[in-house]
Write a protein that holds these residues in place. Structure first.
Motif, PDB file in Angstrom:
ATOM      1  N   ASN A 150      -3.885   2.445   5.591  1.00  0.00           N
ATOM      2  CA  ASN A 150      -3.855   1.234   4.775  1.00  0.00           C
ATOM      3  C   ASN A 150      -2.472   0.989   4.195  1.00  0.00           C
ATOM      4  OD1 ASN A 150      -6.578   0.964   5.238  1.00  0.00           O
ATOM      5  ND2 ASN A 150      -7.190   1.889   3.297  1.00  0.00           N
ATOM      6  N   ASN A 194      -5.836  -5.009   2.288  1.00  0.00           N
ATOM      7  CA  ASN A 194      -5.858  -3.671   2.879  1.00  0.00           C
ATOM      8  C   ASN A 194      -6.388  -2.630   1.902  1.00  0.00           C
ATOM      9  OD1 ASN A 194      -3.270  -2.510   5.204  1.00  0.00           O
ATOM     10  ND2 ASN A 194      -5.427  -2.891   5.489  1.00  0.00           N
ATOM     11  N   PHE A 201      -8.559  -4.692   8.207  1.00  0.00           N
ATOM     12  CA  PHE A 201      -7.382  -4.195   8.902  1.00  0.00           C
ATOM     13  C   PHE A 201      -6.680  -5.335   9.621  1.00  0.00           C
ATOM     14  CE2 PHE A 201      -9.506   0.214   9.565  1.00  0.00           C
ATOM     15  CZ  PHE A 201      -9.226   0.538   8.250  1.00  0.00           C
TER      16      PHE A 201
END
Length: 665
Positions: A150, A194, A201
């Motif tokens: 992330n 994120n 994503f």
């Protein structure tokens, strides 16, 4: 003004679009399901990079409509077209999947088209075309490979876009400043999505867009005279992470094209760190490299200094896993080793000790004979094998060692328990053939011989060093060797596990790999060295000195060997020698007769990190730095099986230093 308009429009669109796209992404089912190599643990929507793509397209469209004479519209249009084409390819991959060959061909076509256009429109020398064509296609894949946690891609877009914008401002290339801020805004705007609980994503659409937009912008900027170092430096961290990882996998004979968790950033998250701090670390190193690269704008001398600094930043980044103790661990499956059928371990047992003349072997023999056991002393054969041997090669060599196997089997006839105390205990040894022969090949030969002789249990004395700087030693088949010695021990364990898995005759003895810690006792050179150190001004620990030490005693180890060997039921394949209850401060006090110096923990950590950084260049330093780290910080230990069966005995460490002190001087 045009730069501010571009940044504002792009940031707003990128920030607001993802929740609007969520229903569409769910409908087409672009869900990222985690697997064993994933860095996330729950199914998550991917493909949300479509928001960044639309933001970039809208913003560049606005910029082109404004028709600012300072902006090279041809450059903006080329960046837009190549970026959109790559993003659409990524979107197709997310939704339907695109065969690898077709995907690679399209990426290369995009790179070639972009490089040819830059040559035609902006004077890029034709002999650069092939290099930049491959570079554009390659960086699309680099950005995709690195998009594994992330925030890492969003921050990368922000850093690289910002660096390109600065380069554009300094060189008077207004279009480059505009392109840089748009790229930065497109990916920074996505960052919040994120990190929220119901996050999304970028997917391939986002990572392909990121790689293509950066690569084509760099190509055009170079064609227009911007120094190459200023353009490449911001992406150098991504390049070295992806490039070095790929090279290592190829050299190891791994399937380099398969998913993995070997990147530097993956090793850092594999150490238990959250995604966000690791992504920030990668971004910080990219920013440092970018700043160094910008020095090239000041002229040739600045370029030389900047290039050297970029190399230093990249080397430090590559060394981070070693510095913080999260090197990629090799994990293998433990075989289900158990007692042979009809084996009975109760009653008098006949023991064999291989390497009976050594420090530990002789102590085992004395202890067994003191309690009236029947003990056979076996001399280990001298075997040699090169340090670069693989597990399959070791197994093949063991099959060919028929004479050594037969001689050992003859000596082991009628023995119930075999203790392998042979091997070379040389922590600072080089990758020498005798070291790997004794610690990696001999154990497999011995296990085979013990099976032929009808033994019921083989206890192979290994070392906890096979797990290296792992935060806690345990009984898993996880390996982080850091020296030739620890690699030889780790290779020996893996070969034994493979040998047990291959055994199908039902007559193989039960294998128990006993990982010993730092064993001390009268007459051992390492004990003499530790006593001298404990009496010197260098005797110190990281305050407050209450961490568990790995220092143990030969008496404690021998007691545990006897317990394991005579245990009436099956023993796990790997067991760890129990901690004897001593802390880092207590063991130095016992060894030197006085309390060690207490040092500030941050200072100790700084010196250890600096030492490991230097050891990335001078590898022989690793062993010494590791010993200092263990003296200051110790290491947690989880001897789960010993705790479960009540085999955690009393400490003999103090006696190991106090008994026979005159001999230790």
């Amino acid at each position: 003004m045009i730069i501010g308009v571009g940044a504002g429009v792009c940031l707003v669109v990128s920030l607001l679009l993802p929740p609007l796209l969520r229903p569409l992404l769910r409908r087409v089912g672009v869900m990222d399901v985690p697997n064993g190599r994933s860095s996330h643990t729950t199914p998550t929507l991917r493909g949300a990079g479509l928001a960044a793509l639309l933001a970039l397209a809208v913003t560049f469209g606005v910029v082109l409509l404004l028709v600012d004479p300072r902006v090279e519209s041809g450059a903006i249009l080329l960046v837009l077209l190549v970026s959109l084409a790559a993003g659409v390819l990524g979107l197709c991959e997310d939704v339907w999947g695109v065969p690898v060959a077709i995907r690679a061909a399209i990426q290369l076509a995009l790179g070639l088209g972009g490089a040819l256009a830059a040559a035609s429109l902006f004077g890029l020398d034709w002999w650069w075309v092939a290099l930049f064509a491959v570079g554009i296609a390659g960086y699309i894949n680099v950005a995709n490979f690195m998009d594994g946690i992330n925030g890492i891609s969003g921050l990368h877009g922000g850093v690289v876009g910002g660096a390109l914008a600065v380069a554009g401002a300094f060189t008077g290339e207004v279009w480059l400043a505009v392109a840089g801020v748009v790229i930065a805004a497109a990916f920074v705007g996505f960052l919040p999505w994120n990190f929220v609980r119901s996050g999304m994503f970028l997917g391939d659409v986002g990572s392909y867009l990121l790689g293509a937009s950066i690569a084509i912008t760099m190509t055009v900027a170079f064609a227009r005279g911007v120094p190459l170092l200023a353009l490449v430096a911001p992406i150098s961290i991504y390049l070295v992470d992806a490039g070095v990882t790929l090279l290592r996998r190829v050299l190891r004979g791994e399937k380099w094209y398969e998913a993995h968790r070997s990147h530097v950033y993956q090793q850092l998250t594999g150490g238990g760190r959250p995604h966000a701090p690791v992504a920030i670390v990668v971004a910080v190193f990219s920013a440092l490299a970018a700043a160094a690269g910008l020095l090239s704008l000041a002229g040739p001398q600045g370029g030389l200094i900047g290039g050297a600094l970029v190399i230093v930043v990249a080397l430090v980044y590559l060394g981070l896993p070693r510095l913080v103790g999260t090197e990629a661990a090799e994990v293998v499956a433990l075989p289900e080793s158990e007692l042979p059928r009809n084996a009975v371990m109760d009653g008098p047992l006949r023991w064999a000790v291989v390497g009976a003349s050594g420090f530990i072997g002789s102590a085992v023999v004395r202890a067994l004979e003191a309690e009236g056991a029947d003990v056979v002393e076996v001399k280990a054969p001298r075997l040699r094998v090169e340090g670069g041997a693989s597990v399959p090669e070791l197994l093949a060599l063991a099959e060919k060692s028929e004479l050594a196997t037969k001689e050992l089997a003859d000596q082991l006839r009628g023995v119930d328990v075999v203790v392998n105390a042979a091997g070379l205990a040389t922590p600072d040894a080089s990758d020498a053939a005798p070291l790997f022969g004794a610690n990696a090949l001999l154990p497999v030969v011995l296990l085979t011989a013990a099976g032929l002789a009808g033994a019921m249990r083989v206890i192979h004395l290994s070392s906890a060093a096979v797990q290296g700087r792992t935060p806690q030693l345990d009984e898993t088949a996880t390996f982080r060797p850091f020296s030739a010695y620890s690699r030889s021990k780790a290779l020996g364990e893996m070969a034994l596990f493979a040998r047990v898995e291959d055994a199908s005759d039902g007559r193989s003895p039960e294998l128990v790999v006993l990982r010993a810690t730092s064993v001390q006792g009268v007459g051992r050179e390492t004990t003499r060295q530790l006593r001298r150190l404990a009496r010197s001004p260098l005797s110190s620990v990281a305050a407050p000195g209450d961490r568990p030490t790995v220092v143990s005693s030969v008496d404690g180890l021998v007691s545990f060997i006897r317990f394991v060997g005579s245990h009436i039921s099956s023993v796990p394949t790997v067991v760890l020698q129990p901690w004897e209850g001593m802390t880092t401060a207590e063991v130095l006090h016992a060894a030197g007769g006085r309390a060690p110096r207490m040092l500030p923990k941050p200072l100790c950590r700084f010196f250890v990190s600096s030492g490991f950084l230097l050891a990335t260049i001078v590898r022989p330093l690793q062993g010494g730095v590791r010993r200092v780290e263990l003296m200051w910080f110790g290491q947690e230990q989880d001897a789960a099986w010993a705790r479960r069966v009540g085999a955690e005995g009393v400490s003999f460490v103090v006696e190991a230093f106090q008994h026979g002190q005159d001999k230790l001087e």
